[in-house]
Design a protein around this motif. Structure first.
Motif, mmCIF file in Angstrom:
data_model
loop_
_atom_site.group_PDB
_atom_site.id
_atom_site.type_symbol
_atom_site.label_atom_id
_atom_site.label_comp_id
_atom_site.label_asym_id
_atom_site.label_seq_id
_atom_site.Cartn_x
_atom_site.Cartn_y
_atom_site.Cartn_z
ATOM 1 N N ALA A 39 -3.139 9.657 -34.975
ATOM 2 C CA ALA A 39 -4.471 9.297 -34.494
ATOM 3 C C ALA A 39 -4.556 9.163 -32.981
ATOM 4 N N SER A 40 -3.428 9.057 -32.300
ATOM 5 C CA SER A 40 -3.461 8.725 -30.869
ATOM 6 C C SER A 40 -4.235 9.732 -30.019
ATOM 7 N N ALA A 41 -4.026 11.014 -30.207
ATOM 8 C CA ALA A 41 -4.723 12.008 -29.378
ATOM 9 C C ALA A 41 -6.217 12.000 -29.663
ATOM 10 N N VAL A 42 -6.593 11.856 -30.919
ATOM 11 C CA VAL A 42 -8.008 11.840 -31.276
ATOM 12 C C VAL A 42 -8.671 10.586 -30.722
ATOM 13 N N ALA A 93 -7.692 8.656 -28.212
ATOM 14 C CA ALA A 93 -7.696 8.615 -26.748
ATOM 15 C C ALA A 93 -8.878 9.376 -26.168
ATOM 16 N N ARG A 94 -9.236 10.487 -26.800
ATOM 17 C CA ARG A 94 -10.327 11.310 -26.286
ATOM 18 C C ARG A 94 -11.673 10.963 -26.887
ATOM 19 N N HIS A 95 -11.659 10.378 -28.088
ATOM 20 C CA HIS A 95 -12.913 10.299 -28.812
ATOM 21 C C HIS A 95 -13.346 8.931 -29.298
ATOM 22 N N GLY A 96 -12.605 7.862 -29.024
ATOM 23 C CA GLY A 96 -13.111 6.546 -29.374
ATOM 24 C C GLY A 96 -12.348 5.818 -30.463
ATOM 25 N N GLU A 97 -13.084 5.033 -31.230
ATOM 26 C CA GLU A 97 -12.503 4.101 -32.190
ATOM 27 C C GLU A 97 -12.286 4.751 -33.556
ATOM 28 N N LEU A 98 -11.083 4.547 -34.109
ATOM 29 C CA LEU A 98 -10.767 5.048 -35.443
ATOM 30 C C LEU A 98 -11.408 4.124 -36.471
ATOM 31 N N LEU A 99 -12.275 4.692 -37.322
ATOM 32 C CA LEU A 99 -12.955 3.907 -38.350
ATOM 33 C C LEU A 99 -12.233 3.954 -39.684
ATOM 34 N N ARG A 100 -11.701 5.130 -40.036
ATOM 35 C CA ARG A 100 -11.090 5.299 -41.343
ATOM 36 C C ARG A 100 -10.034 6.393 -41.252
ATOM 37 N N TYR A 154 -3.817 13.993 -42.442
ATOM 38 C CA TYR A 154 -4.584 12.769 -42.231
ATOM 39 C C TYR A 154 -6.025 13.197 -42.012
ATOM 40 N N MET A 155 -6.935 12.585 -42.747
ATOM 41 C CA MET A 155 -8.363 12.832 -42.557
ATOM 42 C C MET A 155 -8.906 11.593 -41.849
ATOM 43 N N LEU A 156 -9.327 11.773 -40.603
ATOM 44 C CA LEU A 156 -9.729 10.664 -39.743
ATOM 45 C C LEU A 156 -11.235 10.665 -39.518
ATOM 46 N N THR A 157 -11.815 9.474 -39.524
ATOM 47 C CA THR A 157 -13.218 9.293 -39.175
ATOM 48 C C THR A 157 -13.221 8.460 -37.894
ATOM 49 N N VAL A 158 -13.857 8.989 -36.852
ATOM 50 C CA VAL A 158 -13.806 8.383 -35.519
ATOM 51 C C VAL A 158 -15.217 8.126 -35.013
ATOM 52 N N VAL A 209 -5.707 16.065 -39.182
ATOM 53 C CA VAL A 209 -4.457 16.137 -38.437
ATOM 54 C C VAL A 209 -3.327 16.454 -39.412
ATOM 55 N N ASP A 210 -2.453 17.391 -39.043
ATOM 56 C CA ASP A 210 -1.287 17.713 -39.865
ATOM 57 C C ASP A 210 -0.393 16.476 -39.921
ATOM 58 N N ALA A 211 -0.164 15.951 -41.121
ATOM 59 C CA ALA A 211 0.596 14.711 -41.265
ATOM 60 C C ALA A 211 2.089 14.905 -41.004
ATOM 61 N N GLY A 212 2.560 16.133 -41.085
ATOM 62 C CA GLY A 212 3.973 16.391 -40.831
ATOM 63 C C GLY A 212 4.311 16.474 -39.357
ATOM 64 N N THR A 213 3.356 16.941 -38.547
ATOM 65 C CA THR A 213 3.621 17.154 -37.119
ATOM 66 C C THR A 213 2.779 16.297 -36.185
ATOM 67 N N GLY A 214 1.626 15.829 -36.662
ATOM 68 C CA GLY A 214 0.710 15.083 -35.815
ATOM 69 C C GLY A 214 -0.239 15.986 -35.034
#
Length: 88
Positions: free
Chosen positions: A37-40, A42-49, A61-65, A77-82
């Motif tokens: 989640a760090s790259a997303v 850092a550029r796009h705000g708060e991780l919600l889910r 990883y399916m992220l909601t930001v 995000v590919d969970a194996g590589t990030g």
């Protein structure tokens, strides 16, 4: 049943249970969520889910930001590589 001639919808991702997530993380089959989640974030705000799911034969990883602009966005995000697969 689907009408004649209608194509079957592709199966969506299957999200893992908490126990499955812990097992995959302990076995080092996935990068930690914080790294994914760090790259997303850092550029796009708060991780919600965040959800760990199997999609097309791989773990993602399916992220909601919530970005600073206020419009919710989704990222995969590919969970194996990030590595970011899709999203902002």
């Amino acid at each position: 049943t689907a009408p004649a001639g209608a194509a079957a919808a592709p199966a969506g991702p299957r999200c893992l249970t908490r126990a499955e997530q812990r097992a995959r993380t302990a076995a080092k089959q996935v990068v930690p969520l914080a790294k994914a989640a760090s790259a997303v974030k850092a550029r796009h705000g708060e991780l919600l889910r965040a959800r760990l799911c199997e999609q097309n034969g791989r773990l993602v990883y399916m992220l909601t930001v919530l970005p600073r602009g206020g419009k919710v966005v989704r990222a995969t995000v590919d969970a194996g590589t990030g590595a970011l697969i899709s999203g902002p």
